[in-house]
Write an enzyme that holds these catalytic residues in place. Structure first.
Site, PDB file in Angstrom:
ATOM      1  N   HIS A 299      48.350  10.283  46.538  1.00  0.00           N
ATOM      2  CA  HIS A 299      49.680  10.665  47.032  1.00  0.00           C
ATOM      3  C   HIS A 299      49.469  11.745  48.081  1.00  0.00           C
ATOM      4  CE1 HIS A 299      51.759   9.161  43.150  1.00  0.00           C
ATOM      5  NE2 HIS A 299      51.815   8.261  44.106  1.00  0.00           N
TER       6      HIS A 299
ATOM      7  N   ARG B 208      51.093  13.838  49.959  1.00  0.00           N
ATOM      8  CA  ARG B 208      51.676  15.178  50.082  1.00  0.00           C
ATOM      9  C   ARG B 208      51.089  16.177  49.083  1.00  0.00           C
ATOM     10  NH1 ARG B 208      57.677  13.533  48.025  1.00  0.00           N
ATOM     11  NH2 ARG B 208      57.241  13.024  45.874  1.00  0.00           N
ATOM     12  N   GLU B 209      50.274  15.696  48.163  1.00  0.00           N
ATOM     13  CA  GLU B 209      49.769  16.573  47.100  1.00  0.00           C
ATOM     14  C   GLU B 209      48.505  17.286  47.582  1.00  0.00           C
ATOM     15  OE1 GLU B 209      49.717  13.747  43.851  1.00  0.00           O
ATOM     16  OE2 GLU B 209      51.867  13.403  44.087  1.00  0.00           O
TER      17      GLU B 209
ATOM     18  N   ARG C  91      54.462  10.540  50.680  1.00  0.00           N
ATOM     19  CA  ARG C  91      53.714  10.272  49.441  1.00  0.00           C
ATOM     20  C   ARG C  91      52.970   8.937  49.477  1.00  0.00           C
ATOM     21  NH1 ARG C  91      54.994  10.311  43.388  1.00  0.00           N
ATOM     22  NH2 ARG C  91      55.124   8.153  42.739  1.00  0.00           N
TER      23      ARG C  91
ATOM     24  N   ARG D 267      51.445   2.704  42.106  1.00  0.00           N
ATOM     25  CA  ARG D 267      52.223   1.705  41.372  1.00  0.00           C
ATOM     26  C   ARG D 267      51.766   0.301  41.762  1.00  0.00           C
ATOM     27  NH1 ARG D 267      53.257   6.011  39.865  1.00  0.00           N
ATOM     28  NH2 ARG D 267      55.258   7.033  39.458  1.00  0.00           N
TER      29      ARG D 267
ATOM     30  N   SER E 293      49.353  16.224  41.975  1.00  0.00           N
ATOM     31  CA  SER E 293      50.101  17.454  41.705  1.00  0.00           C
ATOM     32  C   SER E 293      51.584  17.116  41.771  1.00  0.00           C
ATOM     33  CB  SER E 293      49.757  18.558  42.714  1.00  0.00           C
ATOM     34  OG  SER E 293      50.414  18.370  43.939  1.00  0.00           O
TER      35      SER E 293
ATOM     36  N   GLU F 283      47.657  16.418  36.779  1.00  0.00           N
ATOM     37  CA  GLU F 283      48.655  17.000  37.677  1.00  0.00           C
ATOM     38  C   GLU F 283      48.323  18.491  37.782  1.00  0.00           C
ATOM     39  OE1 GLU F 283      51.142  15.474  39.275  1.00  0.00           O
ATOM     40  OE2 GLU F 283      51.316  13.540  38.250  1.00  0.00           O
TER      41      GLU F 283
HETATM   42 ZN   LIG Z   1      50.988  12.049  42.638  1.00  0.00          ZN
END
Ligand SMILES: [Zn+2]
Ligand SMILES: *[C@@H]1O[C@H](CO)[C@@H](O)[C@H](O)[C@H]1NC(C)=O
Ligand SMILES: *[C@@H]1O[C@H](CO)[C@@H](O)[C@H](O)[C@H]1NC(C)=O
Length: 429
Positions: A184, A186-187, A238, A254, A306, A381
């Protein structure tokens, strides 16, 4: 004159970057039951919400609401009797603070290690910089590091990763640990975990069992297209960058074929859009190939995300795999090791099954790894920084980067050593 003009252009481009978040707010939302939780979910597409964390009866959620939807959002929530409060009034201002903090931190590099292959964790690195760093590590440690191109992204960039091994992955009696970050995009803080792990294994190689007895696969940027886009255009991007007429991108976490499509969205405009079919996205195929190639040997798989301070395991539909109890106790081992090293202002890690602890989700990487036989497979996370900084959530305060790498490494080490001993026992039986 020309110079003045280009300087002006440059500034306006920089500032235009966060324009979409001017006036957007983040709300903390408290729901009392599933029905209220559903109300928030139904507003997601209608109002263009970005649900950072989903509210449930036992925990509040964080929701980013675009400026033009704020009034209707507040109205609908009040109508449904849902409590909420503003945590960030203007998201653009927080993004500008993050830019300033990160720029100031990279200006004052205070790094005294003479080793060229060491990378100071005082800032967030761009994709190309991380690529260069991986090349550098492969050149500096040719007998331990191999740079591998796992395949192209949707936009054609290589998804590169490093194999770290003292026996060039040829000694099949060693277990493999596979860690990846930035699936993801943006993490950003998750980058610290993989870069720190590389640094400790190779540059500060003080714990020889970790490198002698284990083969490592480390992939710092699992979603390069999305990551670059999160720097250049939209900080909160994301998904990957799959083209869509109305909305872009597929949620790579997903898109794996395990219970695909059962607990995710079939609308391309949702943050958890699962794609047109399992493994429709080249980036998730990269992970699939690695897990298949080393299926028998991968003992521990850690997909670093995160935020929230969680160690999560499958299955994402709430069903536990046959080794559910062991999965839980090794998860606790990892969580405890991180807790022992974490900042006191940050919460303890919560360890549990993804669906039972957070929310149901299908087609995730940790579920896929479990389904192909990896015994210890987790989604971590990392925490949001609760220091003195005024920014939070996905945003990164440079004060926290090295700490995030360090504390996560404590957890990785605990998990890796358990996996190593367990693997030996399995081999002996
Ligand atoms: Zn994530
Ligand atoms: C090197 O590793 C040791 C042992 O894990 C640790 O105590 C030390 O802080 C590390 N040093 C650096 C510079 O990362
Ligand atoms: C975190 O865990 C430690 C050790 O189990 C415990 O002593 C402490 O009270 C916990 N802190 C919080 C805020 O729950």
């Amino acid at each position: 004159m020309f110079r003045v003009f280009t300087a002006f252009l440059f500034i306006s481009v920089v500032y235009a970057k966060h324009e979409i978040y001017d006036g957007a707010s983040v709300y903390e939302v408290q729901v009392e039951n599933e029905a209220q939780s559903k109300v928030v979910s139904t507003l997601e597409e209608q109002l263009g919400l970005d649900i950072w964390s989903r509210p449930g009866p036992s925990r509040s959620g964080m929701v980013l609401v675009p400026k033009n939807s704020k009034e209707e959002f507040a109205y609908k929530l009040r109508l449904a009797g849902i409590k909420f409060q503003t945590t960030v009034d203007n998201v653009k201002e927080q993004l500008e603070i993050e830019d300033r903090l990160l720029a100031a931190a990279s200006d004052k590099i205070s790094y005294d290690r003479s080793n060229k292959a060491a990378l100071p964790l005082n800032r967030v690195y761009r994709w190309q910089e991380v690529e260069n760093h991986m090349v550098q590590l492969a050149q500096t440690y040719p007998d331990k590091v191999t740079l591998v191109n796992g395949g192209p992204t949707y936009e054609g960039r290589p998804v590169n990763y490093l194999r770290v091994s003292t026996t060039n992955f040829q000694d099949l009696s060693k277990p493999v640990v596979f860690i990846m970050s930035l699936l993801h995009s943006r993490e950003w803080i998750t980058q610290a975990a993989t870069l720190y792990a590389l640094d400790q294994l190779l540059v500060n190689n003080t714990e020889s069992d970790l490198i002698n007895d284990i083969d490592w696969i480390i992939m710092p940027t699992a979603n390069p297209d999305g990551y670059i886009f999160s720097h250049d255009s939209d900080r909160f991007w994301r998904k990957n960058r799959k083209y869509g007429r109305r909305c872009m991108g597929v949620d790579l976490n997903r898109n794996y074929d395990i219970n695909w499509g059962t607990e995710s969205s079939d609308s391309p405009c949702y943050e958890d859009y699962h794609g047109t079919e399992p493994f429709s996205e080249p980036e998730s195929v990269v992970t699939k190939k690695i897990l298949e190639e080393h299926q028998d040997r991968i003992q521990l798989f850690l997909d670093i995300h995160s935020y929230g301070s969680y160690v999560l395991y499958g299955y994402g539909n709430g069903e536990l795999p046959p080794n559910g109890e062991a999965l839980s106790s090794v998860g606790v081992l990892i969580g405890d090791a991180i807790d022992a090293a974490k900042l006191t202002n940050n919460p303890n890690y919560t360890v549990g099954n993804l669906a039972q602890t957070l929310y149901p989700a299908s087609g995730g990487s940790q579920d896929y790894a479990l389904s192909v036989g990896v015994p210890y497979s987790y989604c971590l996370e990392l925490p949001a920084f609760r220091g003195s900084s005024s920014i939070t959530g996905f945003l990164v305060d440079p004060e926290f980067i090295e700490q995030a790498g360090y504390e996560t490494w404590e957890g990785i080490k605990a998990g890796a050593r358990y996996a190593l001993n367990n693997y030996r026992m399995r081999k002996e039986i």
